[in-house]
Write a protein that holds these residues in place. Sequence first.
Motif, mmCIF file in Angstrom:
data_model
loop_
_atom_site.group_PDB
_atom_site.id
_atom_site.type_symbol
_atom_site.label_atom_id
_atom_site.label_comp_id
_atom_site.label_asym_id
_atom_site.label_seq_id
_atom_site.Cartn_x
_atom_site.Cartn_y
_atom_site.Cartn_z
ATOM 1 N N HIS A 125 7.637 -38.276 3.006
ATOM 2 C CA HIS A 125 8.552 -38.768 4.035
ATOM 3 C C HIS A 125 8.764 -40.271 3.961
ATOM 4 C CE1 HIS A 125 7.606 -35.020 6.730
ATOM 5 N NE2 HIS A 125 8.402 -34.747 5.710
ATOM 6 N N ASN A 126 7.830 -40.973 3.376
ATOM 7 C CA ASN A 126 7.961 -42.422 3.276
ATOM 8 C C ASN A 126 9.117 -42.846 2.369
ATOM 9 O OD1 ASN A 126 5.678 -42.862 4.925
ATOM 10 N ND2 ASN A 126 4.314 -42.595 3.177
ATOM 11 N N ARG A 127 9.632 -41.917 1.593
ATOM 12 C CA ARG A 127 10.723 -42.234 0.668
ATOM 13 C C ARG A 127 12.097 -41.861 1.224
ATOM 14 N NH1 ARG A 127 9.032 -40.996 -5.495
ATOM 15 N NH2 ARG A 127 10.912 -42.274 -5.730
ATOM 16 N N GLY A 128 12.137 -41.460 2.487
ATOM 17 C CA GLY A 128 13.416 -41.205 3.144
ATOM 18 C C GLY A 128 13.837 -39.749 3.137
ATOM 19 N N PHE A 129 14.843 -39.448 3.978
ATOM 20 C CA PHE A 129 15.265 -38.067 4.164
ATOM 21 C C PHE A 129 15.863 -37.461 2.894
ATOM 22 C CE2 PHE A 129 18.621 -34.993 5.164
ATOM 23 C CZ PHE A 129 17.848 -34.010 5.770
ATOM 24 N N PHE A 130 16.717 -38.199 2.201
ATOM 25 C CA PHE A 130 17.379 -37.622 1.025
ATOM 26 C C PHE A 130 16.351 -37.226 -0.034
ATOM 27 C CE2 PHE A 130 19.678 -37.914 -3.065
ATOM 28 C CZ PHE A 130 20.658 -36.964 -2.820
ATOM 29 N N TYR A 131 15.356 -38.070 -0.226
ATOM 30 C CA TYR A 131 14.302 -37.716 -1.189
ATOM 31 C C TYR A 131 13.537 -36.493 -0.714
ATOM 32 C CZ TYR A 131 10.087 -37.816 -4.012
ATOM 33 O OH TYR A 131 9.065 -37.442 -4.853
ATOM 34 N N SER A 132 13.117 -36.505 0.556
ATOM 35 C CA SER A 132 12.293 -35.421 1.079
ATOM 36 C C SER A 132 13.039 -34.092 1.099
ATOM 37 C CB SER A 132 11.819 -35.773 2.488
ATOM 38 O OG SER A 132 11.033 -34.745 3.045
ATOM 39 N N HIS A 133 14.320 -34.148 1.459
ATOM 40 C CA HIS A 133 15.084 -32.916 1.636
ATOM 41 C C HIS A 133 15.700 -32.394 0.348
ATOM 42 C CE1 HIS A 133 17.285 -29.930 3.942
ATOM 43 N NE2 HIS A 133 18.383 -30.256 3.296
ATOM 44 N N VAL A 134 16.148 -33.297 -0.526
ATOM 45 C CA VAL A 134 16.892 -32.874 -1.719
ATOM 46 C C VAL A 134 16.152 -33.181 -3.017
ATOM 47 C CG1 VAL A 134 19.056 -33.075 -2.998
ATOM 48 C CG2 VAL A 134 19.075 -33.181 -0.496
ATOM 49 N N VAL A 135 15.929 -34.464 -3.275
ATOM 50 C CA VAL A 135 15.395 -34.887 -4.575
ATOM 51 C C VAL A 135 14.065 -34.222 -4.891
ATOM 52 C CG1 VAL A 135 14.582 -36.863 -5.920
ATOM 53 C CG2 VAL A 135 16.605 -37.088 -4.464
ATOM 54 N N VAL B 116 7.586 -30.163 -12.351
ATOM 55 C CA VAL B 116 6.212 -29.975 -11.883
ATOM 56 C C VAL B 116 5.338 -31.106 -12.425
ATOM 57 C CG1 VAL B 116 4.190 -28.445 -12.039
ATOM 58 C CG2 VAL B 116 6.497 -27.482 -11.740
ATOM 59 N N PRO B 117 4.420 -31.662 -11.624
ATOM 60 C CA PRO B 117 3.530 -32.716 -12.134
ATOM 61 C C PRO B 117 2.760 -32.259 -13.359
ATOM 62 C CG PRO B 117 3.333 -32.518 -9.757
ATOM 63 C CD PRO B 117 4.168 -31.367 -10.208
ATOM 64 N N SER B 118 2.519 -33.180 -14.276
ATOM 65 C CA SER B 118 1.826 -32.818 -15.515
ATOM 66 C C SER B 118 0.381 -32.403 -15.271
ATOM 67 C CB SER B 118 1.874 -33.989 -16.501
ATOM 68 O OG SER B 118 1.272 -35.138 -15.929
ATOM 69 N N SER C 40 10.328 -35.755 -13.823
ATOM 70 C CA SER C 40 11.741 -35.994 -14.130
ATOM 71 C C SER C 40 12.619 -34.988 -13.405
ATOM 72 C CB SER C 40 11.969 -35.883 -15.640
ATOM 73 O OG SER C 40 11.569 -34.601 -16.103
ATOM 74 N N MET C 41 13.906 -35.258 -13.401
ATOM 75 C CA MET C 41 14.863 -34.360 -12.768
ATOM 76 C C MET C 41 15.068 -33.126 -13.646
ATOM 77 S SD MET C 41 15.582 -36.064 -10.030
ATOM 78 C CE MET C 41 17.093 -35.440 -9.324
ATOM 79 N N LYS C 42 15.111 -31.964 -13.013
ATOM 80 C CA LYS C 42 15.384 -30.715 -13.729
ATOM 81 C C LYS C 42 16.888 -30.462 -13.660
ATOM 82 C CE LYS C 42 12.467 -28.365 -11.200
ATOM 83 N NZ LYS C 42 11.618 -27.263 -10.670
#
Length: 335
Positions: A128-138, A144-146, A24-26
């Motif tokens: 990288h398959n999810r695009g630049f905004f995801y890779s760079h920001v999101v 952290v993964p459970s 989830s988003m922190k």
Amino acid sequence: MRESTEQNNNNSISGNNNEIKKRSMKWIVILFYTYLHIFGFVGLYFLFIKAKWMTVFYFLFLVTISFIGLTAGAHRLYAHQTYVASSQIRFFIMLAHTIAGVGSMYNWVFWHKMHHKYYGTKRDPYNHNRGFFYSHVVSNLLSVPSDIKTYEKDIDMRDVDMDGYVWTQRKFYWILFIVLGFVLPIHAAVVYWDESYTNSFLIIGAARLLITTNISWLINSALLIWGLKKGSKFPVDDNSVFFLSKSYWLNYHYMLPWDWKSEEFGSYERGLISFILKMWYELGFINQLKTTTCDDIREALYKVVSSEMTLDEALAEVKQNAEENAYREMLKYHH
């Protein structure tokens, strides 16, 4: 290599899709980076219209030192072991990375190693398959993964664990950063050349950390800006060539990440960090710089197409040859 990595991890990925969805988003982190970017852009505005010249030079100096700590240090030395460094250089890198204010070097290296190990799969934290905004920001705003313990077992961090400077920084990170990376730099501009506290906070504090944070993020997302997609023409045949120097060198980095000549942002042996590493080598501060040659790559590819050797096995042989050559060069250098 990328295809084999995906194949090797398909089973573990399919069993962990539920875990991936639970990230989830922190929101505290989102608020922090939101305010950092707001104050940082105001600081960049002040840098051009209100700052004294000494503040401008000081800003550039701190950003450069941080850049070295992130690229030559956390990335090339600790994440990929492209060379061996003396205690003096490792101490400098620890301080430079602390000034950058992007978290402990241990954590940065851990996540970057995970990025390479699971590259192109759902387990890749900077997918990288999810695009630049995801890779760079999101990707930097997610929890952290459970099953982080599983990741910790898969990522070999023994070389980093044994480094006393990394241990010290990780143990006392927030004290070191608040003192060395925030309070002292801001206070120095006020004391030594009478910069205002407002300018110093916005420029040396917020704007500087805005730049270093995005440099840190770019190391993981750079392929989506400077890299070429599979099948793309080189030189590039679009207008972006006027703004960005696209090449296959970043793709090469994901195949042979241990080559010290690979620049973080799309070039090979022609950037500032490669120059600094050459200088450190000539001064005797580092050794065993690992790289390869065109002949070695051609021979490895020939073995793949003419025998039953896999690409992974061929690249492992190239790495072994590079390590042996680097060690022989070290012995020649010291004599």
